[in-house]
Design an enzyme around this catalytic site. Structure first.
Site, PDB file in Angstrom:
ATOM      1  N   THR A   1      -9.126  -1.973   3.277  1.00  0.00           N
ATOM      2  CA  THR A   1      -8.875  -2.406   1.909  1.00  0.00           C
ATOM      3  C   THR A   1      -9.044  -3.914   1.791  1.00  0.00           C
ATOM      4  OG1 THR A   1      -7.377  -2.130   0.029  1.00  0.00           O
ATOM      5  CG2 THR A   1      -6.332  -2.517   2.159  1.00  0.00           C
TER       6      THR A   1
ATOM      7  N   ASP B   1     -14.456   5.601  -2.341  1.00  0.00           N
ATOM      8  CA  ASP B   1     -13.934   4.967  -3.567  1.00  0.00           C
ATOM      9  C   ASP B   1     -14.681   5.418  -4.826  1.00  0.00           C
ATOM     10  OD1 ASP B   1     -11.841   3.427  -2.589  1.00  0.00           O
ATOM     11  OD2 ASP B   1     -13.086   1.649  -2.274  1.00  0.00           O
TER      12      ASP B   1
ATOM     13  N   LYS C   1     -13.585  -4.786   2.831  1.00  0.00           N
ATOM     14  CA  LYS C   1     -14.479  -3.629   2.678  1.00  0.00           C
ATOM     15  C   LYS C   1     -15.948  -3.953   2.924  1.00  0.00           C
ATOM     16  CE  LYS C   1     -11.548  -1.040  -0.501  1.00  0.00           C
ATOM     17  NZ  LYS C   1     -11.338  -0.606  -1.900  1.00  0.00           N
TER      18      LYS C   1
ATOM     19  N   ALA D   1     -16.171  -8.428  -8.252  1.00  0.00           N
ATOM     20  CA  ALA D   1     -17.442  -8.143  -7.562  1.00  0.00           C
ATOM     21  C   ALA D   1     -17.208  -7.937  -6.072  1.00  0.00           C
ATOM     22  CB  ALA D   1     -18.435  -9.287  -7.800  1.00  0.00           C
ATOM     23  N   GLY D   2     -16.014  -7.447  -5.708  1.00  0.00           N
ATOM     24  CA  GLY D   2     -15.712  -7.165  -4.310  1.00  0.00           C
ATOM     25  C   GLY D   2     -16.104  -5.736  -3.947  1.00  0.00           C
ATOM     26  N   GLY D   3     -15.503  -5.236  -2.879  1.00  0.00           N
ATOM     27  CA  GLY D   3     -15.838  -3.904  -2.386  1.00  0.00           C
ATOM     28  C   GLY D   3     -15.568  -2.807  -3.411  1.00  0.00           C
TER      29      GLY D   3
ATOM     30  N   ASN E   1     -14.700   1.972   2.821  1.00  0.00           N
ATOM     31  CA  ASN E   1     -13.233   2.040   2.696  1.00  0.00           C
ATOM     32  C   ASN E   1     -12.614   3.001   3.706  1.00  0.00           C
ATOM     33  OD1 ASN E   1     -13.810   4.582   1.576  1.00  0.00           O
ATOM     34  ND2 ASN E   1     -12.052   4.464   0.192  1.00  0.00           N
TER      35      ASN E   1
ATOM     36  N   SER F   1       0.818  -1.220   0.000  1.00  0.00           N
ATOM     37  CA  SER F   1       0.000   0.000   0.000  1.00  0.00           C
ATOM     38  C   SER F   1       0.854   1.274   0.000  1.00  0.00           C
ATOM     39  CB  SER F   1      -0.918   0.015   1.226  1.00  0.00           C
ATOM     40  OG  SER F   1      -1.608   1.258   1.267  1.00  0.00           O
TER      41      SER F   1
ATOM     42  N   TYR G   1      -2.440  -0.522  -8.824  1.00  0.00           N
ATOM     43  CA  TYR G   1      -1.402   0.474  -9.101  1.00  0.00           C
ATOM     44  C   TYR G   1      -0.047  -0.126  -8.758  1.00  0.00           C
ATOM     45  CZ  TYR G   1      -1.721   1.273  -4.046  1.00  0.00           C
ATOM     46  OH  TYR G   1      -1.753   1.111  -2.688  1.00  0.00           O
TER      47      TYR G   1
END
Ligand code: ATR
Length: 291
Positions: free
Chosen positions: A76, A116, A80, A142-144, A101, A29, A239
């Site tokens: 994260t 988000d 979430k 299909a998550g948070g 989040n 992160s 990222y």
């Protein structure tokens, strides 16, 4: 390495306020460096700490952060959605998304927010000309994060979304949730298969990867990119080093966007929720972009 680019935060003292990020994994992160640079730039006596919390430990971690007097925390992968029932309250936006989040701890209460969707929107519109009401989207995952992205696109008036997720039942849950909150948006679930993806690539203008595929060096693209063309906008929420998905899409001159601008804008919104101060965007961007 990261340590060479760390900002110089104020020394931690007895009155330092603590925020952080709860995730699994969390070592990748860049949120700590982004927020600590912002605290430092504004002379705020705050510190942002990573907390590696496996799923089974989430309830204890959340209770512990509250007991320890943390002012808040980001949430994260993969927490979430799981964090929602552990909170005292959620904002209307987080309730509509079904995921959180950002948590603010105030007066002994844990309140969940979701920055988000807005972060995604600011990043996307800042990078590319995009008219939701004239577009169709293929969302992978299909998550948070997928919940926030789909909710945001539906709010902006996108007429149709296709969701594809490795675990199809989760995609169906998300589609049902969207149908309740955004009946004007036609949402369908696709199988997690190259044939279905190829048809949806031809159909969609916007493709968003919200899966964690790409997080690990050497990960392949989550989908076969055949059919992606310069007419597509491709957003990868991952990222860091360029993902295989974006490398392949850039090679065919699709308009691409990685996850850093969304990370910046969701972080700026969280910063303001915690501190009440306007976020120093350029300082945060520079901290994120440092190699
Ligand atoms: P976030 O909060 O960032 O959305 P999450 O809720 O843990 O994180 O969701 C991770 C997403 O990545 C899920 O859609 C997950 O698919 P499953 O629902 O099948 O678990 C997806 N994902 C993770 N690893 C994957 C893999 N190897 N292939 C395809 N999808 C993957």
């Amino acid at each position: 390495m990261e340590s060479e680019h760390r900002p110089s935060p104020l020394p931690v003292g007895g009155a330092t306020r603590v925020v952080g990020i709860v995730g699994d994994p969390v070592a990748h992160s860049r949120s700590p460096r982004m927020h600590n640079a912002a605290f430092s730039a504004l002379g705020l006596d705050w510190v942002y700490v990573p907390f590696h919390v496996p799923p089974g430990d989430l309830p204890a971690a959340v209770a512990g952060l509250k007991a320890l007097g943390a002012r808040g925390f980001n949430v994260t992968v993969p927490h979430k959605e799981a964090v929602v029932p552990l909170l005292d309250d959620v904002s209307p936006a987080a309730g509509a998304i079904g995921a959180v989040n950002t948590v603010v701890v105030a007066d002994g209460r844990l309140v969940g927010h979701n920055t988000d969707g807005e972060g995604f929107s600011v990043a996307l519109h800042g990078a590319h000309r995009f008219r939701a009401e004239r577009s169709r989207a293929l969302v992978l995952g299909a998550g948070g994060s997928a919940r926030a992205v789909c909710d945001q696109l539906a709010r902006e008036g996108i007429p149709a979304i296709r969701i594809s997720n490795r675990t199809e039942a989760k995609a169906r849950d998300l589609a049902a949730h969207l149908a309740r909150h955004h009946p004007g948006c036609e949402v369908k679930v696709l199988a997690w298969s190259p044939l279905d993806h190829r048809a949806a690539i031809n159909w969609a203008e916007l493709i968003v990867n919200t899966t964690t595929v790409g997080l690990k060096p050497g990960d392949p693209s989550p989908i076969n990119t055949n059919g992606i063309s310069p007419g597509h906008i491709v957003v990868d929420l991952v990222y860091g080093p360029e993902t295989a998905l974006l490398r392949e899409c850039r090679a065919v001159r699709a308009r691409c966007l990685d996850g850093l601008p969304m990370l910046l804008h969701q972080g700026a919104l969280a910063f303001t929720l915690w501190t009440g101060e306007a976020a120093p965007l350029e300082v945060m961007r520079a901290a994120l972009e440092a190699p």
